[in-house]
Design a protein around this motif. Structure first.
Motif, PDB file in Angstrom:
ATOM      1  N   ARG A 139       0.812  -1.211   0.000  1.00  0.00           N
ATOM      2  CA  ARG A 139       0.000   0.000   0.000  1.00  0.00           C
ATOM      3  C   ARG A 139       0.849   1.267   0.000  1.00  0.00           C
ATOM      4  O   ARG A 139       0.351   2.358  -0.311  1.00  0.00           O
ATOM      5  N   LEU A 140       2.099   1.151   0.362  1.00  0.00           N
ATOM      6  CA  LEU A 140       2.965   2.333   0.397  1.00  0.00           C
ATOM      7  C   LEU A 140       3.255   2.890  -0.995  1.00  0.00           C
ATOM      8  O   LEU A 140       3.724   4.025  -1.122  1.00  0.00           O
ATOM      9  N   LEU A 141       2.975   2.092  -2.041  1.00  0.00           N
ATOM     10  CA  LEU A 141       3.167   2.600  -3.407  1.00  0.00           C
ATOM     11  C   LEU A 141       2.270   3.794  -3.689  1.00  0.00           C
ATOM     12  O   LEU A 141       2.684   4.769  -4.323  1.00  0.00           O
ATOM     13  N   LYS A 142       1.026   3.715  -3.203  1.00  0.00           N
ATOM     14  CA  LYS A 142       0.100   4.834  -3.418  1.00  0.00           C
ATOM     15  C   LYS A 142       0.578   6.083  -2.692  1.00  0.00           C
ATOM     16  O   LYS A 142       0.437   7.207  -3.200  1.00  0.00           O
ATOM     17  N   GLU A 143       1.143   5.904  -1.515  1.00  0.00           N
ATOM     18  CA  GLU A 143       1.661   7.051  -0.766  1.00  0.00           C
ATOM     19  C   GLU A 143       2.837   7.696  -1.509  1.00  0.00           C
ATOM     20  O   GLU A 143       2.952   8.932  -1.571  1.00  0.00           O
ATOM     21  N   MET A 144       3.701   6.869  -2.084  1.00  0.00           N
ATOM     22  CA  MET A 144       4.811   7.421  -2.865  1.00  0.00           C
ATOM     23  C   MET A 144       4.310   8.162  -4.101  1.00  0.00           C
ATOM     24  O   MET A 144       4.853   9.208  -4.481  1.00  0.00           O
ATOM     25  N   LEU A 145       3.257   7.638  -4.713  1.00  0.00           N
ATOM     26  CA  LEU A 145       2.677   8.328  -5.870  1.00  0.00           C
ATOM     27  C   LEU A 145       2.075   9.669  -5.471  1.00  0.00           C
ATOM     28  O   LEU A 145       2.173  10.657  -6.212  1.00  0.00           O
ATOM     29  N   GLU A 146       1.450   9.726  -4.308  1.00  0.00           N
ATOM     30  CA  GLU A 146       0.861  10.978  -3.844  1.00  0.00           C
ATOM     31  C   GLU A 146       1.937  12.019  -3.545  1.00  0.00           C
ATOM     32  O   GLU A 146       1.772  13.203  -3.855  1.00  0.00           O
ATOM     33  N   ILE A 147       3.035  11.587  -2.935  1.00  0.00           N
ATOM     34  CA  ILE A 147       4.107  12.538  -2.624  1.00  0.00           C
ATOM     35  C   ILE A 147       4.754  13.055  -3.908  1.00  0.00           C
ATOM     36  O   ILE A 147       5.155  14.218  -3.989  1.00  0.00           O
ATOM     37  N   SER A 148       4.845  12.207  -4.923  1.00  0.00           N
ATOM     38  CA  SER A 148       5.478  12.617  -6.181  1.00  0.00           C
ATOM     39  C   SER A 148       4.627  13.590  -6.990  1.00  0.00           C
ATOM     40  O   SER A 148       5.084  14.090  -8.019  1.00  0.00           O
ATOM     41  N   LYS A 149       3.402  13.880  -6.538  1.00  0.00           N
ATOM     42  CA  LYS A 149       2.558  14.878  -7.202  1.00  0.00           C
ATOM     43  C   LYS A 149       2.860  16.288  -6.721  1.00  0.00           C
ATOM     44  O   LYS A 149       2.081  17.214  -6.952  1.00  0.00           O
ATOM     45  N   ASP A 150       3.963  16.487  -6.054  1.00  0.00           N
ATOM     46  CA  ASP A 150       4.337  17.790  -5.499  1.00  0.00           C
ATOM     47  C   ASP A 150       4.631  18.779  -6.624  1.00  0.00           C
ATOM     48  O   ASP A 150       4.948  18.400  -7.753  1.00  0.00           O
ATOM     49  N   GLY A 151       4.508  20.068  -6.293  1.00  0.00           N
ATOM     50  CA  GLY A 151       4.779  21.102  -7.283  1.00  0.00           C
ATOM     51  C   GLY A 151       6.249  21.344  -7.537  1.00  0.00           C
ATOM     52  O   GLY A 151       6.621  21.899  -8.574  1.00  0.00           O
ATOM     53  N   ASP A 152       7.100  20.943  -6.602  1.00  0.00           N
ATOM     54  CA  ASP A 152       8.542  21.135  -6.762  1.00  0.00           C
ATOM     55  C   ASP A 152       9.097  20.103  -7.737  1.00  0.00           C
ATOM     56  O   ASP A 152       8.821  18.900  -7.638  1.00  0.00           O
ATOM     57  N   SER A 153       9.875  20.583  -8.705  1.00  0.00           N
ATOM     58  CA  SER A 153      10.395  19.687  -9.747  1.00  0.00           C
ATOM     59  C   SER A 153      11.395  18.680  -9.185  1.00  0.00           C
ATOM     60  O   SER A 153      11.438  17.532  -9.632  1.00  0.00           O
ATOM     61  N   SER A 154      12.208  19.095  -8.208  1.00  0.00           N
ATOM     62  CA  SER A 154      13.195  18.166  -7.645  1.00  0.00           C
ATOM     63  C   SER A 154      12.515  17.002  -6.932  1.00  0.00           C
ATOM     64  O   SER A 154      12.960  15.847  -7.037  1.00  0.00           O
ATOM     65  N   ILE A 155      11.418  17.272  -6.232  1.00  0.00           N
ATOM     66  CA  ILE A 155      10.683  16.204  -5.538  1.00  0.00           C
ATOM     67  C   ILE A 155      10.041  15.263  -6.553  1.00  0.00           C
ATOM     68  O   ILE A 155      10.023  14.040  -6.375  1.00  0.00           O
ATOM     69  N   VAL A 156       9.503  15.828  -7.632  1.00  0.00           N
ATOM     70  CA  VAL A 156       8.871  14.990  -8.668  1.00  0.00           C
ATOM     71  C   VAL A 156       9.904  14.067  -9.307  1.00  0.00           C
ATOM     72  O   VAL A 156       9.658  12.863  -9.495  1.00  0.00           O
TER      73      VAL A 156
END
Length: 817
Positions: free
Chosen positions: A203-220
């Protein structure tokens, strides 16, 4: 009614002051206070500060000041009454008087401000140091103070706004950096937990996908890379099939439920990740990262679900103008072609079909790398041969059936039980074979043959489309693409040369005709009315000749094609060749395949090529000259009668042929009459500055025409070209050698003090190393200084441009105002 004036109540007279020392308190007074303490409670509740404030309104609180205050107020009252009586007729607002309910008449008058009244009365304004203000005066003062405070606050805000904005931005940046660091640590934590136990933490895959939707390009970018590493590790080696509705209604064990939940969650997260990559591929900021992730996934897990979307996204950018993206996509497709064991060949067929559609949609205007990936394909050697095993099986089965029928006519009919038993045995064998095919990793040879034939048909379809597009005439105003007029011709010809043995014989005549047209495309005859698509370069025409000979050799048993036209084209292309513009390796390969590898040549043609190559060797670089002379040696070795060209007679050798005079400008080598000439070029080549060229020229000139000597050639033209090309990098011409010798003579003439040339053992190596290190460090410093100066000049220019822009902008604003 008239406005009533507020009466000022004067404070009461103060009791006579008695000092505390003179006050005597008797015992009776104390007893009285204790007995009547209930009546004396009000004394504790008296607000003494307000009383003192009301009594002592003057700052000094003296009796004299109070008396003066009372006198002033009485005077003011009397003066106001006199004014009202005197100015009754002068200052009425209305012309007629008003009558009250009591029957009294009065006039309305103008209400004057205290300042004006004081000026008219001649009294000075009260000194605020002496008299305390009233409530109205306090309100006015507070209002004025508030207004002044607001003005000051606005001025301070105007001054402090830039500083505050900078501080706010710094705070925001600090908070954003802290949040980004937390997200990075979160990615690392989630990734490690997933890799440790993917089934329980899926289930942690969905959490990683949610975090990667950030507006910062480095986080994406970090999220995409983290998810790529996780998916590469946890994706299984099989294709997931979700259960149907009927299968979901069935009762299963806990392990099966857990596995189904794991597979469904993994598949949904992988689908979301692929869709996100495809969407980010359209954005310039994330295009490189998204393409890298797509190519890595396609190369790593080509067997898994959603490979169609991955393949479509990768093939779309296979002809990108960005070199990095194009190389990534091409390497991913090549890995699919070379590693067919991962996917069984299905992805190869689909990739080749998609590339064929891409070539068709772009009208053959793609980068050459998009077709060079076909060279990584591999096919079975017997793919082009017809299948005879099936025909043999059918014939054997018919013979067996006839024999069985003849035997059954003699035998008695079998029982029904035996027939049913045979049918059951055949059914069980078929089921076992089907299960074995499903479980075994070995691919069925029939399916593999089918997929390879589909791939080969798609490849040749693309190749013939490119050839047709190149041969077709174009209008004069036609615009070429970004990669040239026909960028796919070179990889197309390379593909034909590699897979020539797999081409169907029905298309061979059309292919040779097309290659003949392309090889002669550069020659514009006067009779030709059609406009050629584009004049091909010398290298491309040489490649067409090479491919034609390769096709002919690979299908030697089934072809009967005249290659005279290609010899004519090679004979003319030797003169059109230019070393800096054209590829010398292609010329050497054409000489090897067309002249050296052939068993026997016509005598006129061989003599014409010997004469043309000797002339060619005089004009160009040592590498090309060496390839040409090696070819001349091959031809003279195979054609003994052509050695008459080595004779020094005026009219050539004894075998002049049908043509008595040499005509060098004739296009056909069979009609130029080269046997009537002499190889006078060898005399000049023997004096060539390069020792290899001069040595082979001397060996060719010493070949005797009368004796039957056997000359063995150690290298082909292609090998001689490459070897001499490498030697030329370290080879110095005689002119350069003379210059260096002159410099040495000048340096030797200068006397050297305190040094002997023979004492080489006494030289200190450490001192030499230190001097060399200082010298090269100084050179590095000079280069660094030059670089910094260039950067400083650039910054100065940019600042000057910015200042001019500012001045022009100000001028425009003033003009507009």
């Amino acid at each position: 009614m008239g406005k009533k004036k507020q009466k000022i109540i004067l404070p009461p007279d103060l009791p006579p002051e008695v000092p505390d020392e003179e006050v005597e308190v008797s015992d009776e007074d104390l007893d009285f206070v204790h007995q009547h303490s209930d009546y004396a409670n009000f004394m504790s509740k008296i607000d003494t500060p307000s009383l003192t404030k009301h009594v002592s309104r003057v700052a000094d609180a003296n009796e004299g000041a109070l008396e003066l205050l009372y006198e002033k107020k009485l005077r003011k009252k009397l003066e106001n009454k006199e004014k009202e009586e005197n100015t009754l007729e002068v200052d009425p607002i209305d012309a007629l008087p008003l009558k009250t309910a009591d029957g009294q008449l009065y006039y309305r008058r103008v209400v004057k401000e205290p300042k004006e009244a004081a000026e008219e009365s001649g009294e000075s304004i009260k000194d605020p140091a002496l008299v305390k203000p009233t409530k109205a005066e306090k309100r006015l003062k507070t209002k004025k103070l508030r207004k002044e405070a607001k003005k000051q606050a606005k001025e301070e805000e105007v001054q402090q706004t830039p500083q505050e904005e900078v501080l706010d931005e710094v705070k925001k940046d600090l908070t954003a950096e802290e949040a980004n660091e937390k997200k990075k640590y979160k990615f690392a934590e989630l990734g490690t937990t997933l890799l440790a136990d993917p089934e329980s933490n899926i289930r942690l895959l969905k959490e990683m996908l949610e975090i990667s939707k950030d507006g910062d390009s480095s986080i994406v970018i970090l999220g995409l890379k983290s998810l790529l590493a996780v998916f590469k590790d946890i994706i299984p080696g099989y294709r997931i099939r979700l259960p149907t509705e009927k299968e979901q209604e069935m009762k299963v064990s806990k392990d099966v439920k857990k596995m189904r939940f794991y597979e469904s969650t993994l598949l949904s997260a992988y689908k979301a990740y692929v869709q996100k990559l495809v969407a980010l591929q359209q954005q310039t900021a994330y295009q490189l990262v998204a393409t890298r992730c797509l190519c890595t996934l396609l190369a790593a897990v080509p067997h898994f679900n959603y490979r169609e979307s991955l393949l479509a996204a990768v093939v779309k950018d296979i002809s990108s103008q960005d070199d990095v993206i194009r190389k990534l996509c091409c390497s991913a497709v090549k890995s699919l072609f070379t590693n067919e064991g991962k996917h069984g060949g299905e992805v190869t067929v689909e990739a080749v079909r998609r590339i064929a559609e891409l070539v068709k949609s772009h009208n053959c205007q793609l980068h050459p790398d998009s077709l060079e990936v076909f060279l990584s394909l591999s096919f079975d050697e017997d793919l082009g041969k017809p299948e005879r095993s099936d025909m043999d099986k059918k014939a054997k089965y018919k013979k067996f059936k006839k024999r069985k029928g003849s035997d059954e006519s003699n035998q008695k009919p079998e029982n029904d039980r035996k027939k049913s038993r045979k049918e059951m045995m055949s059914k069980t064998r078929e089921e076992v074979n089907a299960d074995y095919k499903a479980v075994s990793s070995d691919q069925d040879p029939q399916e593999r043959r089918k997929m390879q034939s589909q791939t080969l048909s798609a490849v040749f379809q693309t190749v013939f489309r490119v050839l047709k597009h190149t041969v077709q005439p174009k209008s004069e105003g036609s615009v070429h693409g970004a990669f040239g007029s026909h960028p796919l011709l070179d990889p197309c010809l390379n593909g034909i040369g590699k897979f020539a043995h797999l081409i169907d014989l029905d298309f061979m005549a059309d292919l040779m005709q097309c290659l003949r047209k392309l090889a002669g495309n550069g020659n514009k005859s006067a009779d030709s009315s059609e406009n050629s698509s584009c004049q091909l370069t010398v290298s491309e025409r040489l490649r067409c000749c090479i491919v034609a000979f390769k096709v002919m050799r690979n299908n030697l048993d089934a072809l009967n094609v005249d290659l005279q036209e290609f010899f004519i084209q090679l004979y003319n292309l030797i003169l059109e060749y230019q070393p800096g513009r054209d590829d010398g390796d292609l010329l050497a390969e054409a000489l090897k395949i067309m002249l050296c590898d052939e068993r026997q040549h016509d005598m006129q043609r061989a003599a014409a090529f010997i004469k043309r190559l000797a002339t060619f060797a005089l004009c160009f670089r040592p590498a090309e000259s060496m390839a040409a002379l090696v070819t001349v040696k091959h031809l003279l070795q195979k054609n003994a009668k052509c050695r008459n060209l080595l004779e020094n007679d005026a009219g050539g050798g004894s075998v002049a042929g049908a043509i008595a005079k040499f005509q060098p400008h004739v296009l056909d080598p069979n009609l130029c009459g080269a046997l009537a000439s002499v190889l006078w070029e060898l005399n000049l080549l023997m004096k060539h500055y390069h020792p290899s060229v001069s040595s082979i020229a001397t060996t060719i000139s010493t070949m005797n025409a009368n004796t039957n000597q056997v000359f063995r050639v150690h290298a082909s033209p292609q090998q001689a070209y490459t070897e001499l090309l490498k030697e030329n990098e370290s080879f110095a011409t005689p002119s350069a050698i003379k210059r260096t010798n002159n410099k040495r003579k000048v340096s030797d003439s200068v006397p050297v003090q305190g040094s002997d040339l023979n004492s080489s053992d006494e030289i200190d190596e450490n001192a030499i190393r230190s001097k060399l290190s200082k010298h090269f460090s100084l050179l590095r410093d000079i280069q660094e200084n030059e670089r910094l100066r260039s950067e400083m000049d650039r910054t100065r220019q940019s600042l000057n441009l910015y200042e001019t822009y500012k001045t022009q902008k100000k001028k425009r604003k003033t003009r507009s105002n």
